[in-house]
Scaffold this motif. Structure first.
Motif, PDB file in Angstrom:
ATOM      1  N   VAL A  75       0.836  -1.203   0.000  1.00  0.00           N
ATOM      2  CA  VAL A  75       0.000   0.000   0.000  1.00  0.00           C
ATOM      3  C   VAL A  75       0.870   1.252   0.000  1.00  0.00           C
ATOM      4  O   VAL A  75       0.620   2.212  -0.744  1.00  0.00           O
ATOM      5  CB  VAL A  75      -0.949  -0.013   1.211  1.00  0.00           C
ATOM      6  CG1 VAL A  75      -1.687   1.311   1.323  1.00  0.00           C
ATOM      7  CG2 VAL A  75      -1.950  -1.155   1.081  1.00  0.00           C
ATOM      8  N   ALA A  76       1.925   1.253   0.819  1.00  0.00           N
ATOM      9  CA  ALA A  76       2.814   2.419   0.872  1.00  0.00           C
ATOM     10  C   ALA A  76       3.527   2.632  -0.455  1.00  0.00           C
ATOM     11  O   ALA A  76       3.678   3.765  -0.924  1.00  0.00           O
ATOM     12  CB  ALA A  76       3.835   2.239   1.996  1.00  0.00           C
ATOM     13  N   ALA A  77       3.973   1.528  -1.080  1.00  0.00           N
ATOM     14  CA  ALA A  77       4.651   1.650  -2.378  1.00  0.00           C
ATOM     15  C   ALA A  77       3.693   2.178  -3.449  1.00  0.00           C
ATOM     16  O   ALA A  77       4.078   3.002  -4.280  1.00  0.00           O
ATOM     17  CB  ALA A  77       5.221   0.309  -2.799  1.00  0.00           C
ATOM     18  N   GLY A  78       2.460   1.700  -3.420  1.00  0.00           N
ATOM     19  CA  GLY A  78       1.482   2.189  -4.395  1.00  0.00           C
ATOM     20  C   GLY A  78       1.216   3.679  -4.245  1.00  0.00           C
ATOM     21  O   GLY A  78       1.113   4.409  -5.237  1.00  0.00           O
ATOM     22  N   ILE A  79       1.122   4.148  -3.017  1.00  0.00           N
ATOM     23  CA  ILE A  79       0.896   5.583  -2.783  1.00  0.00           C
ATOM     24  C   ILE A  79       2.095   6.398  -3.251  1.00  0.00           C
ATOM     25  O   ILE A  79       1.941   7.458  -3.864  1.00  0.00           O
ATOM     26  CB  ILE A  79       0.612   5.825  -1.287  1.00  0.00           C
ATOM     27  CG1 ILE A  79      -0.698   5.147  -0.876  1.00  0.00           C
ATOM     28  CG2 ILE A  79       0.541   7.319  -0.990  1.00  0.00           C
ATOM     29  CD1 ILE A  79      -1.007   5.227   0.599  1.00  0.00           C
ATOM     30  N   ALA A  80       3.308   5.895  -2.982  1.00  0.00           N
ATOM     31  CA  ALA A  80       4.514   6.618  -3.402  1.00  0.00           C
ATOM     32  C   ALA A  80       4.611   6.709  -4.916  1.00  0.00           C
ATOM     33  O   ALA A  80       4.948   7.757  -5.475  1.00  0.00           O
ATOM     34  CB  ALA A  80       5.753   5.931  -2.824  1.00  0.00           C
ATOM     35  N   VAL A  81       4.314   5.608  -5.607  1.00  0.00           N
ATOM     36  CA  VAL A  81       4.373   5.613  -7.067  1.00  0.00           C
ATOM     37  C   VAL A  81       3.344   6.576  -7.643  1.00  0.00           C
ATOM     38  O   VAL A  81       3.611   7.309  -8.595  1.00  0.00           O
ATOM     39  CB  VAL A  81       4.159   4.189  -7.606  1.00  0.00           C
ATOM     40  CG1 VAL A  81       3.976   4.204  -9.121  1.00  0.00           C
ATOM     41  CG2 VAL A  81       5.330   3.303  -7.235  1.00  0.00           C
ATOM     42  N   GLN A  82       2.169   6.591  -7.052  1.00  0.00           N
ATOM     43  CA  GLN A  82       1.128   7.493  -7.539  1.00  0.00           C
ATOM     44  C   GLN A  82       1.522   8.955  -7.365  1.00  0.00           C
ATOM     45  O   GLN A  82       1.249   9.794  -8.218  1.00  0.00           O
ATOM     46  CB  GLN A  82      -0.182   7.209  -6.799  1.00  0.00           C
ATOM     47  CG  GLN A  82      -1.345   8.067  -7.303  1.00  0.00           C
ATOM     48  CD  GLN A  82      -2.636   7.757  -6.569  1.00  0.00           C
ATOM     49  OE1 GLN A  82      -2.630   6.998  -5.599  1.00  0.00           O
ATOM     50  NE2 GLN A  82      -3.719   8.335  -7.006  1.00  0.00           N
ATOM     51  N   GLN A  83       2.202   9.259  -6.247  1.00  0.00           N
ATOM     52  CA  GLN A  83       2.610  10.635  -6.003  1.00  0.00           C
ATOM     53  C   GLN A  83       3.753  11.062  -6.907  1.00  0.00           C
ATOM     54  O   GLN A  83       3.839  12.229  -7.316  1.00  0.00           O
ATOM     55  CB  GLN A  83       3.026  10.804  -4.531  1.00  0.00           C
ATOM     56  CG  GLN A  83       1.883  10.615  -3.549  1.00  0.00           C
ATOM     57  CD  GLN A  83       0.817  11.693  -3.660  1.00  0.00           C
ATOM     58  OE1 GLN A  83       1.123  12.817  -4.023  1.00  0.00           O
ATOM     59  NE2 GLN A  83      -0.415  11.341  -3.369  1.00  0.00           N
TER      60      GLN A  83
END
Length: 264
Positions: A75-83
Motif C-alpha cells: 500500500v505504501a509503495a502504491g501511494i509513493a508511485v502514484q505521487q
C-alpha cells in the motif's frame, strides 16, 4: 363411578365454590412477550464479548504478521508511485536529425524523421514537414536526435534573437585559410590593415568587435542564400549592430581584413 376428565372436575369445583361465595378466579401470570430481534440488535454488547473479539483479532494479526507487513508495504509503495508519477502530457510531432550532420550540409528530407515529444520539450520554431528543409544549408553542426530550427540554417534565421537593427555583414578575409579557425557563434574583432607601398608602414585599426560569427565558407556548401554568388572563398558572415555595419560595409576595398578571436 364413571371416569371424568380433569377439565370437567375443575368446572364442577368452580361452580360449587361460586355458589358458596368463596371462589375467585386464579391469577394468571402474563405471557412473556415474544422475542423481537429488532430490539436485540440495538442492545449493547457484553464487554466480555468485545474483549473476546479483540483477542481473536490480535491472535489473527500475530499469526499472519508477515502477510500484514507485506500488505502495508504494498500500500505504501502504491501511494509513493502514484505521487511520483507525473501526469501524462500531450505530445506533438517534431523533426529530428537521423544522423550527425556537419556544418554546410545541403539538407534532404531523408536526413530527418518525425518523433513525438511532450509540449514542454517542443521548440516553437521547430519544423514539422521534412520537405520544408530540403535544399536548405546548415549553418552549424546538428547532432543525431537534435531538433533543427530556423536559427540553425543558413539565411536570415541566423539573426533570430538578435537585438533589433542587427545586420548580417559578409566580409572577405585576407587570409582565406584562417577562417578554418572560426565556427558559428564565435566572437571576433575585425581588424583593417591599410594598403600601402612596401616602403610605407601600414596602420591597423579595429573596425568592429566583438561581433558574432554567423557563417564561414570553411563550412562548405554554397553561400548563395547570403550573397547571391558562388565565389565564397575566404568569406565570413558576422552579426553587427547598425554602427558596426556602417564601418564594415566596403571595408575590404580600403585594405586587408583580418580577425582576432575574442573570449566571451
Amino acid at each position: 363411578m364413571p371416569h371424568q376428565s380433569r377439565s370437567t372436575l375443575l368446572a364442577r369445583a368452580e361452580r360449587s365454590a361460586a355458589a358458596a361465595g368463596k371462589w375467585s378466579p386464579p391469577s394468571r401470570t402474563p405471557l412473556r412477550a415474544p422475542f423481537d430481534s429488532r430490539f436485540s440488535r440495538n442492545r449493547p454488547r457484553n464487554p466480555d464479548t468485545r474483549r473476546g473479539l479483540k483477542r481473536r483479532f490480535g491472535t489473527l494479526i500475530g499469526r499472519n504478521r508477515r502477510l500484514t507487513v507485506a500488505l502495508l508495504l504494498c500500500v505504501a509503495a502504491g501511494i509513493a508511485v502514484q505521487q511520483l508519477t507525473p501526469a501524462s502530457e500531450q505530445r506533438v510531432n517534431v523533426l529530428v536529425a537521423v544522423r550527425d550532420l556537419p556544418s554546410g550540409t545541403n539538407l534532404a528530407a531523408s536526413d530527418f524523421t518525425t518523433v513525438p515529444v511532450t509540449q514542454g520539450l517542443a521548440i516553437p520554431t521547430a519544423f514539422e514537414d521534412p520537405g520544408a528543409l530540403a535544399g536548405r544549408q546548415l549553418a552549424a553542426p546538428l547532432g543525431q536526435g537534435q531538433i533543427p530550427t530556423e536559427s540553425s540554417l543558413l539565411g536570415p534565421g541566423l539573426l533570430t534573437g538578435s537585438p533589433p537593427g542587427t545586420a548580417a555583414v559578409p566580409l572577405r578575409m585576407a587570409d582565406p585559410s584562417s577562417i578554418q579557425l572560426l565556427s558559428p557563434g564565435q566572437l571576433v574583432s575585425v581588424v583593417l590593415t591599410a594598403a600601402g607601398s612596401y616602403d610605407e608602414s601600414r596602420e591597423s585599426q579595429v573596425l568592429a568587435g566583438p561581433v558574432a560569427v554567423l557563417w564561414t565558407s570553411a563550412q562548405g556548401g554554397k553561400a548563395g542564400e547570403w550573397l547571391g554568388t558562388g565565389d565564397n572563398d575566404g568569406l565570413v558572415v558576422v552579426a553587427a549592430d547598425p554602427r558596426q555595419a556602417e564601418k564594415l560595409a566596403g571595408a575590404s576595398t580600403q585594405g586587408k581584413l583580418f580577425f582576432v578571436l575574442v573570449s566571451p
